[in-house]
Design a protein around this motif. Structure first.
Motif, PDB file in Angstrom:
ATOM      1  N   HIS A  48       0.820  -1.198   0.000  1.00  0.00           N
ATOM      2  CA  HIS A  48       0.000   0.000   0.000  1.00  0.00           C
ATOM      3  C   HIS A  48       0.859   1.255   0.000  1.00  0.00           C
ATOM      4  O   HIS A  48       1.957   1.272   0.552  1.00  0.00           O
ATOM      5  N   THR A  49       0.328   2.290  -0.601  1.00  0.00           N
ATOM      6  CA  THR A  49       0.895   3.613  -0.377  1.00  0.00           C
ATOM      7  C   THR A  49       0.546   4.040   1.046  1.00  0.00           C
ATOM      8  O   THR A  49      -0.557   3.763   1.538  1.00  0.00           O
ATOM      9  N   SER A  95       3.465  11.344   1.194  1.00  0.00           N
ATOM     10  CA  SER A  95       3.114   9.955   0.949  1.00  0.00           C
ATOM     11  C   SER A  95       4.284   9.244   0.294  1.00  0.00           C
ATOM     12  O   SER A  95       5.170   9.872  -0.293  1.00  0.00           O
ATOM     13  N   SER A 147       5.102   5.518  -1.991  1.00  0.00           N
ATOM     14  CA  SER A 147       4.545   4.360  -2.671  1.00  0.00           C
ATOM     15  C   SER A 147       4.995   3.080  -1.982  1.00  0.00           C
ATOM     16  O   SER A 147       5.906   3.081  -1.148  1.00  0.00           O
ATOM     17  N   TRP A 148       4.364   1.974  -2.366  1.00  0.00           N
ATOM     18  CA  TRP A 148       4.671   0.718  -1.697  1.00  0.00           C
ATOM     19  C   TRP A 148       6.141   0.347  -1.853  1.00  0.00           C
ATOM     20  O   TRP A 148       6.742  -0.246  -0.965  1.00  0.00           O
ATOM     21  N   SER A 149       6.749   0.688  -2.988  1.00  0.00           N
ATOM     22  CA  SER A 149       8.145   0.345  -3.219  1.00  0.00           C
ATOM     23  C   SER A 149       9.098   1.341  -2.577  1.00  0.00           C
ATOM     24  O   SER A 149      10.296   1.059  -2.462  1.00  0.00           O
ATOM     25  N   SER A 153       8.534   6.296  -5.011  1.00  0.00           N
ATOM     26  CA  SER A 153       7.824   7.549  -5.281  1.00  0.00           C
ATOM     27  C   SER A 153       7.416   8.190  -3.965  1.00  0.00           C
ATOM     28  O   SER A 153       6.782   7.544  -3.128  1.00  0.00           O
ATOM     29  N   THR A 154       7.798   9.439  -3.819  1.00  0.00           N
ATOM     30  CA  THR A 154       7.427  10.176  -2.619  1.00  0.00           C
ATOM     31  C   THR A 154       6.837  11.524  -3.025  1.00  0.00           C
ATOM     32  O   THR A 154       7.201  12.086  -4.067  1.00  0.00           O
ATOM     33  N   GLY A 160      -3.427   5.821  -2.184  1.00  0.00           N
ATOM     34  CA  GLY A 160      -2.551   6.976  -2.288  1.00  0.00           C
ATOM     35  C   GLY A 160      -3.230   8.248  -2.748  1.00  0.00           C
ATOM     36  O   GLY A 160      -4.445   8.321  -2.827  1.00  0.00           O
TER      37      GLY A 160
END
Length: 119
Positions: A30-31, A48, A50-52, A55-56, A99
């Protein structure tokens, strides 16, 4: 469940690191976002990830001062807050879901943690 912790009282210019820990289920796919609600104001998006973790996103007022990160092995997301200002005073919440910068984009919410920045 999600639980935000790490808040406290800090002087302007100081730092705090908030943590958002998940229990009962994994949020690694999940984000995760951070929101805050200042006294007398609407809840607002802060950041926020991202799950990986690749990405912020940050709201303009915290760019360059706050850093979001996550450790999926620990099911925890962090918000490092530096150069804190009195206007950062708020209850901070973490949330998990699809997200975005809208609260409606998140399905799971934790209890907040209070951050108070004194001038």
């Amino acid at each position: 469940q999600l639980q935000a912790y790490g808040g406290g009282l800090v002087q302007a210019g100081g730092s705090l690191r908030l943590s958002c820990a998940a229990s009962g289920r994994t949020f690694s796919m999940h984000t995760v976002g951070w929101f805050r609600r200042a006294p007398g104001k609407e809840r607002e998006f802060v950041s926020s990830i991202s799950w990986s973790g690749q990405s912020t996103y940050y709201t303009d007022s915290v760019k360059g001062r706050f850093t979001i990160s996550r450790d999926n092995a620990k099911n925890t997301v962090y918000l490092q807050m530096n150069s804190l200002k009195p206007e950062d005073t708020a209850v901070y919440y973490c949330a998990a879901g699809g997200g975005g910068s809208r609260a409606t984009g998140y399905d799971y919410w934790g209890r907040g943690t209070l951050v108070t920045v004194s001038s």
